[in-house]
Motif scaffolding. Structure first.
Motif, mmCIF file in Angstrom:
data_model
loop_
_atom_site.group_PDB
_atom_site.id
_atom_site.type_symbol
_atom_site.label_atom_id
_atom_site.label_comp_id
_atom_site.label_asym_id
_atom_site.label_seq_id
_atom_site.Cartn_x
_atom_site.Cartn_y
_atom_site.Cartn_z
ATOM 1 N N UNK A 1 -82.273 -42.182 20.818
ATOM 2 C CA UNK A 1 -83.324 -42.032 21.801
ATOM 3 C C UNK A 1 -83.649 -40.546 21.927
ATOM 4 N N UNK A 2 -84.908 -40.206 21.847
ATOM 5 C CA UNK A 2 -85.348 -38.818 21.979
ATOM 6 C C UNK A 2 -85.297 -38.409 23.444
ATOM 7 N N UNK A 3 -84.667 -37.284 23.716
ATOM 8 C CA UNK A 3 -84.551 -36.758 25.081
ATOM 9 C C UNK A 3 -85.214 -35.385 25.123
ATOM 10 N N UNK A 4 -86.509 -35.299 25.475
ATOM 11 C CA UNK A 4 -87.221 -34.021 25.442
ATOM 12 C C UNK A 4 -86.575 -32.943 26.296
ATOM 13 N N UNK A 5 -85.893 -33.301 27.366
ATOM 14 C CA UNK A 5 -85.260 -32.296 28.219
ATOM 15 C C UNK A 5 -84.034 -31.670 27.530
ATOM 16 N N UNK A 6 -83.565 -32.270 26.435
ATOM 17 C CA UNK A 6 -82.435 -31.719 25.684
ATOM 18 C C UNK A 6 -82.898 -31.012 24.408
ATOM 19 N N UNK A 7 -84.198 -30.916 24.208
ATOM 20 C CA UNK A 7 -84.761 -30.319 23.006
ATOM 21 C C UNK A 7 -84.798 -28.801 23.150
ATOM 22 N N UNK A 8 -84.611 -28.081 22.057
ATOM 23 C CA UNK A 8 -84.672 -26.629 22.100
ATOM 24 C C UNK A 8 -84.676 -26.065 20.697
ATOM 25 N N UNK A 9 -84.773 -24.758 20.593
ATOM 26 C CA UNK A 9 -84.761 -24.121 19.291
ATOM 27 C C UNK A 9 -85.136 -22.659 19.409
ATOM 28 N N UNK A 10 -85.160 -21.987 18.275
ATOM 29 C CA UNK A 10 -85.571 -20.585 18.214
ATOM 30 C C UNK A 10 -86.634 -20.450 17.129
ATOM 31 N N UNK A 11 -87.390 -19.379 17.208
ATOM 32 C CA UNK A 11 -88.466 -19.129 16.260
ATOM 33 C C UNK A 11 -87.908 -18.993 14.844
ATOM 34 N N UNK A 12 -88.503 -19.694 13.922
ATOM 35 C CA UNK A 12 -88.027 -19.695 12.531
ATOM 36 C C UNK A 12 -88.169 -18.324 11.879
ATOM 37 N N UNK A 13 -89.145 -17.532 12.325
ATOM 38 C CA UNK A 13 -89.444 -16.250 11.681
ATOM 39 C C UNK A 13 -88.913 -15.046 12.457
ATOM 40 N N UNK A 14 -87.949 -15.262 13.337
ATOM 41 C CA UNK A 14 -87.379 -14.168 14.128
ATOM 42 C C UNK A 14 -86.703 -13.168 13.186
ATOM 43 N N UNK A 15 -87.152 -11.900 13.173
ATOM 44 C CA UNK A 15 -86.547 -10.920 12.279
ATOM 45 C C UNK A 15 -85.064 -10.674 12.567
ATOM 46 N N UNK A 16 -84.606 -10.951 13.783
ATOM 47 C CA UNK A 16 -83.197 -10.757 14.123
ATOM 48 C C UNK A 16 -82.303 -11.734 13.363
#
Length: 63
Positions: A1-16
């Motif tokens: 079951x998809x739980x949008x409140x548990x979704x997250x991530x970081x930018x794929x192109x972050x130079x760090x």
């Protein structure tokens, strides 16, 4: 079951993060959700971490 409140991530192109992605000639195709992800430095982690380095894999964790 998809739980949008548990979704997250970081930018794929972050130079760090420093990943040299093998991109197609037209560039990446991102969803609006992925295009709006924060940089790693701005990511609000749901996990508590006090900055103490973790032990090697397999070592018992002291609490």
């Amino acid at each position: 079951v998809y739980a949008p409140d548990c979704d997250g991530g970081v930018a794929w192109d972050d130079p760090a993060i420093g990943v040299d992605w093998p991109l197609p000639p037209g560039g990446p195709v991102l969803s609006a959700k992925d295009a709006a992800l924060p940089r790693l430095a701005d990511f609000d982690s749901p996990f508590d971490y006090d900055g103490t380095p973790l032990g090697a894999l397999g070592e018992p964790v002291q609490v």
